[in-house]
Design a protein around this motif. Structure first.
Motif, PDB file in Angstrom:
ATOM      1  N   GLY A  18       0.817  -1.214   0.000  1.00 22.05           N
ATOM      2  CA  GLY A  18       0.000   0.000   0.000  1.00 22.05           C
ATOM      3  C   GLY A  18       0.851   1.264   0.000  1.00 22.05           C
ATOM      4  O   GLY A  18       0.591   2.205  -0.755  1.00 22.05           O
ATOM      5  N   ALA A  19       1.881   1.297   0.828  1.00 18.05           N
ATOM      6  CA  ALA A  19       2.739   2.488   0.900  1.00 18.05           C
ATOM      7  C   ALA A  19       3.469   2.692  -0.430  1.00 18.05           C
ATOM      8  O   ALA A  19       3.648   3.826  -0.887  1.00 18.05           O
ATOM      9  CB  ALA A  19       3.731   2.344   2.047  1.00 18.05           C
ATOM     10  N   ALA A  20       3.870   1.601  -1.065  1.00 20.22           N
ATOM     11  CA  ALA A  20       4.556   1.716  -2.367  1.00 20.22           C
ATOM     12  C   ALA A  20       3.587   2.221  -3.429  1.00 20.22           C
ATOM     13  O   ALA A  20       3.968   2.999  -4.317  1.00 20.22           O
ATOM     14  CB  ALA A  20       5.139   0.365  -2.772  1.00 20.22           C
ATOM     15  N   ILE A  21       2.329   1.801  -3.331  1.00 19.03           N
ATOM     16  CA  ILE A  21       1.321   2.303  -4.279  1.00 19.03           C
ATOM     17  C   ILE A  21       1.144   3.808  -4.073  1.00 19.03           C
ATOM     18  O   ILE A  21       1.142   4.584  -5.036  1.00 19.03           O
ATOM     19  CB  ILE A  21      -0.032   1.564  -4.090  1.00 19.03           C
ATOM     20  N   VAL A  22       1.007   4.225  -2.812  1.00 17.62           N
ATOM     21  CA  VAL A  22       0.827   5.650  -2.516  1.00 17.62           C
ATOM     22  C   VAL A  22       2.001   6.461  -3.096  1.00 17.62           C
ATOM     23  O   VAL A  22       1.801   7.493  -3.747  1.00 17.62           O
ATOM     24  CB  VAL A  22       0.699   5.874  -0.990  1.00 17.62           C
ATOM     25  N   ALA A  24       3.997   5.681  -5.594  1.00 19.95           N
ATOM     26  CA  ALA A  24       3.967   5.669  -7.066  1.00 19.95           C
ATOM     27  C   ALA A  24       2.890   6.627  -7.591  1.00 19.95           C
ATOM     28  O   ALA A  24       3.109   7.355  -8.565  1.00 19.95           O
ATOM     29  CB  ALA A  24       3.722   4.252  -7.583  1.00 19.95           C
ATOM     30  N   LEU A  25       1.720   6.643  -6.942  1.00 23.12           N
ATOM     31  CA  LEU A  25       0.631   7.513  -7.408  1.00 23.12           C
ATOM     32  C   LEU A  25       0.994   8.979  -7.216  1.00 23.12           C
ATOM     33  O   LEU A  25       0.772   9.812  -8.100  1.00 23.12           O
ATOM     34  CB  LEU A  25      -0.677   7.199  -6.671  1.00 23.12           C
ATOM     35  N   ALA A  26       1.552   9.281  -6.032  1.00 19.59           N
ATOM     36  CA  ALA A  26       1.917  10.678  -5.756  1.00 19.59           C
ATOM     37  C   ALA A  26       3.012  11.138  -6.719  1.00 19.59           C
ATOM     38  O   ALA A  26       2.973  12.263  -7.226  1.00 19.59           O
ATOM     39  CB  ALA A  26       2.362  10.825  -4.305  1.00 19.59           C
ATOM     40  N   ALA A  27       3.967  10.248  -7.003  1.00 16.55           N
ATOM     41  CA  ALA A  27       5.050  10.615  -7.933  1.00 16.55           C
ATOM     42  C   ALA A  27       4.499  10.880  -9.333  1.00 16.55           C
ATOM     43  O   ALA A  27       5.060  11.680 -10.085  1.00 16.55           O
ATOM     44  CB  ALA A  27       6.099   9.507  -7.978  1.00 16.55           C
ATOM     45  N   ALA A  28       3.378  10.220  -9.665  1.00 18.35           N
ATOM     46  CA  ALA A  28       2.776  10.438 -10.988  1.00 18.35           C
ATOM     47  C   ALA A  28       1.817  11.627 -10.980  1.00 18.35           C
ATOM     48  O   ALA A  28       1.151  11.905 -11.973  1.00 18.35           O
ATOM     49  CB  ALA A  28       2.050   9.171 -11.429  1.00 18.35           C
ATOM     50  N   GLY A  29       1.709  12.316  -9.837  1.00 16.73           N
ATOM     51  CA  GLY A  29       0.929  13.559  -9.785  1.00 16.73           C
ATOM     52  C   GLY A  29      -0.443  13.452  -9.155  1.00 16.73           C
ATOM     53  O   GLY A  29      -1.179  14.444  -9.102  1.00 16.73           O
ATOM     54  N   ALA A  30      -0.818  12.252  -8.664  1.00 19.47           N
ATOM     55  CA  ALA A  30      -2.151  12.115  -8.062  1.00 19.47           C
ATOM     56  C   ALA A  30      -2.186  12.687  -6.650  1.00 19.47           C
ATOM     57  O   ALA A  30      -1.159  12.746  -5.972  1.00 19.47           O
ATOM     58  CB  ALA A  30      -2.540  10.645  -8.021  1.00 19.47           C
ATOM     59  N   SER A  31      -3.367  13.083  -6.203  1.00 25.37           N
ATOM     60  CA  SER A  31      -3.610  13.423  -4.798  1.00 25.37           C
ATOM     61  C   SER A  31      -4.183  12.163  -4.158  1.00 25.37           C
ATOM     62  O   SER A  31      -5.114  11.556  -4.693  1.00 25.37           O
ATOM     63  CB  SER A  31      -4.636  14.549  -4.686  1.00 25.37           C
ATOM     64  N   VAL A  32      -3.613  11.771  -3.007  1.00 21.92           N
ATOM     65  CA  VAL A  32      -3.937  10.451  -2.458  1.00 21.92           C
ATOM     66  C   VAL A  32      -4.520  10.543  -1.052  1.00 21.92           C
ATOM     67  O   VAL A  32      -4.028  11.294  -0.205  1.00 21.92           O
ATOM     68  CB  VAL A  32      -2.659   9.566  -2.415  1.00 21.92           C
ATOM     69  N   VAL A  33      -5.561   9.745  -0.806  1.00 23.13           N
ATOM     70  CA  VAL A  33      -6.149   9.617   0.538  1.00 23.13           C
ATOM     71  C   VAL A  33      -5.765   8.249   1.093  1.00 23.13           C
ATOM     72  O   VAL A  33      -5.954   7.222   0.435  1.00 23.13           O
ATOM     73  CB  VAL A  33      -7.685   9.745   0.488  1.00 23.13           C
ATOM     74  N   ILE A  34      -5.208   8.254   2.313  1.00 25.85           N
ATOM     75  CA  ILE A  34      -4.750   7.016   2.963  1.00 25.85           C
ATOM     76  C   ILE A  34      -5.532   6.832   4.262  1.00 25.85           C
ATOM     77  O   ILE A  34      -5.726   7.788   5.007  1.00 25.85           O
ATOM     78  CB  ILE A  34      -3.261   7.128   3.368  1.00 25.85           C
ATOM     79  N   ASP A  35      -5.927   5.599   4.556  1.00 31.20           N
ATOM     80  CA  ASP A  35      -6.585   5.335   5.845  1.00 31.20           C
ATOM     81  C   ASP A  35      -5.555   4.895   6.871  1.00 31.20           C
ATOM     82  O   ASP A  35      -4.486   4.416   6.513  1.00 31.20           O
ATOM     83  CB  ASP A  35      -7.607   4.203   5.694  1.00 31.20           C
ATOM     84  N   TYR A  36      -5.901   5.058   8.128  1.00 34.81           N
ATOM     85  CA  TYR A  36      -5.115   4.413   9.166  1.00 34.81           C
ATOM     86  C   TYR A  36      -6.042   4.031  10.296  1.00 34.81           C
ATOM     87  O   TYR A  36      -7.085   4.639  10.492  1.00 34.81           O
ATOM     88  CB  TYR A  36      -3.978   5.313   9.687  1.00 34.81           C
ATOM     89  N   VAL A  37      -5.701   2.977  10.987  1.00 34.58           N
ATOM     90  CA  VAL A  37      -6.402   2.605  12.218  1.00 34.58           C
ATOM     91  C   VAL A  37      -5.330   2.204  13.199  1.00 34.58           C
ATOM     92  O   VAL A  37      -5.148   2.792  14.246  1.00 34.58           O
ATOM     93  CB  VAL A  37      -7.378   1.419  12.015  1.00 34.58           C
ATOM     94  N   SER A  38      -4.539   1.224  12.743  1.00 34.73           N
ATOM     95  CA  SER A  38      -3.572   0.671  13.679  1.00 34.73           C
ATOM     96  C   SER A  38      -2.316   1.510  13.831  1.00 34.73           C
ATOM     97  O   SER A  38      -1.733   1.530  14.901  1.00 34.73           O
ATOM     98  CB  SER A  38      -3.216  -0.741  13.244  1.00 34.73           C
ATOM     99  N   HIS A  39      -1.883   2.201  12.765  1.00 34.36           N
ATOM    100  CA  HIS A  39      -0.608   2.924  12.856  1.00 34.36           C
ATOM    101  C   HIS A  39      -0.715   4.355  12.344  1.00 34.36           C
ATOM    102  O   HIS A  39      -0.179   4.671  11.280  1.00 34.36           O
ATOM    103  CB  HIS A  39       0.477   2.178  12.060  1.00 34.36           C
ATOM    104  N   PRO A  40      -1.363   5.238  13.102  1.00 35.52           N
ATOM    105  CA  PRO A  40      -1.489   6.624  12.632  1.00 35.52           C
ATOM    106  C   PRO A  40      -0.139   7.254  12.338  1.00 35.52           C
ATOM    107  O   PRO A  40       0.002   8.039  11.406  1.00 35.52           O
ATOM    108  CB  PRO A  40      -2.195   7.340  13.780  1.00 35.52           C
ATOM    109  N   GLU A  41       0.883   6.853  13.088  1.00 39.31           N
ATOM    110  CA  GLU A  41       2.202   7.489  12.899  1.00 39.31           C
ATOM    111  C   GLU A  41       2.810   7.125  11.537  1.00 39.31           C
ATOM    112  O   GLU A  41       3.479   7.944  10.912  1.00 39.31           O
ATOM    113  CB  GLU A  41       3.155   7.165  14.059  1.00 39.31           C
ATOM    114  N   ASP A  42       2.541   5.899  11.035  1.00 36.73           N
ATOM    115  CA  ASP A  42       3.064   5.525   9.714  1.00 36.73           C
ATOM    116  C   ASP A  42       2.421   6.377   8.632  1.00 36.73           C
ATOM    117  O   ASP A  42       3.079   6.839   7.704  1.00 36.73           O
ATOM    118  CB  ASP A  42       2.776   4.052   9.401  1.00 36.73           C
ATOM    119  N   ALA A  43       1.093   6.563   8.744  1.00 35.37           N
ATOM    120  CA  ALA A  43       0.400   7.383   7.739  1.00 35.37           C
ATOM    121  C   ALA A  43       0.924   8.805   7.809  1.00 35.37           C
ATOM    122  O   ALA A  43       1.182   9.432   6.783  1.00 35.37           O
ATOM    123  CB  ALA A  43      -1.103   7.347   7.966  1.00 35.37           C
TER     124      ALA A  43
END
Ligand code: BGC
Length: 255
Positions: A18-22, A24-43
């Protein structure tokens, strides 16, 4: 790859594939929404990293095993970025139990995280695309095990097999409305889900010897394909699976 101006949700976006997808998408210019529950600090770290690189990402406290959590991801994308163009159902877990070991708790946990989230993530994204009148793309991150038995990991195979038919059936239903639905099916990837195998030299060797490209994938090798599938370059791909497995499914015993 150009995803500029696109607004995309990635579930399970704060770790592993998931993090690698985020990224790749951001590098290609997309705006990305990520969820977190277990690890807010990673997000938070990932959002910071992407923002520092000039990209756009936000973390949302949302549990993707509930329809309410999935809805929150869609509405955040629309509120923050004006619309939704893509939704990646990436969140997934496995517990490595065989048929004889599976109990009700294991069934419910895996079906909820891997399958329910994908069904309703696809539904909510599709409703938003149709309401906007724009079409859009759903990527379901399945696995080679959508089609390939993994003895000792029964519920994961059942859930990924379900995802295979989710994509085919919903893809056929929604093609006329310009909604593409595509599975990206990784093989073995160096992520937390495979931690035990990667730590054990002999298990790792055995796994790598069974892969024609002789290596476990780097998560970025999956992220790049997901970015492609979400882009207009992949505009004629729908209701099917793109395998990204180093050839593992065609592996043979050799001579
Ligand atoms: C599973 C891993 C497995 C890999 C290759 C993945 O979907 O999560 O546990 O090693 O497939 O078989």
């Amino acid at each position: 790859m150009d995803l500029s101006g696109k607004s995309i949700v990635v579930t399970g976006g704060n770790s592993g594939i998931g993090a690698a997808i985020v990224r790749a998408l951001a590098a290609a210019g997309a705006s990305v929404v990520i969820d977190y529950v277990s690890h807010p600090e990673d997000a938070a770290d990932l959002v910071k990293e992407i923002t520092a690189d000039g990209g756009h990402a936000i973390g949302v406290d949302a549990d993707v095993s509930t329809i309410a959590g999935l809805s929150k991801l869609v509405s955040t994308a629309v509120d923050e970025f004006g619309k939704l163009d893509g939704f990646v159902n990436n969140a997934g877990i496995e517990d490595r139990h065989s048929l004889l070991e599976v109990d009700e708790e294991s069934f419910e946990k895996i079906m909820t995280v891997d399958m329910k989230s994908a069904v309703f993530g696809t539904q909510l994204a599709a409703k938003q695309f149709i309401q906007q009148g724009t079409g859009g793309v759903v990527v379901n991150v399945s696995s080679v095990h959508e089609d390939w038995p993994m003895p000792g990991n029964l519920m994961y195979c059942v859930a990924k097999g379900g995802m295979r038919m989710l994509t085919r059936t919903a893809g056929v239903e929604l093609g006329p409305q310009n909604v593409r639905i595509v599975n990206v099916a990784p093989g073995a990837v160096d992520t937390p889900i495979n931690e035990e195998t990667m730590k054990d030299d002999s298990m790792r060797q055995k796994l790598e010897n069974s892969i024609p490209l002789r290596k476990v994938a780097d998560p970025a090798e999956i992220g790049d394909v997901v970015a492609f599938v979400l882009s207009d370059d992949a505009r004629y791909i729908t209701a099917t699976t793109v395998f990204v497995d180093g050839g593992i499914m065609q592996g043979s015993v050799g001579l």
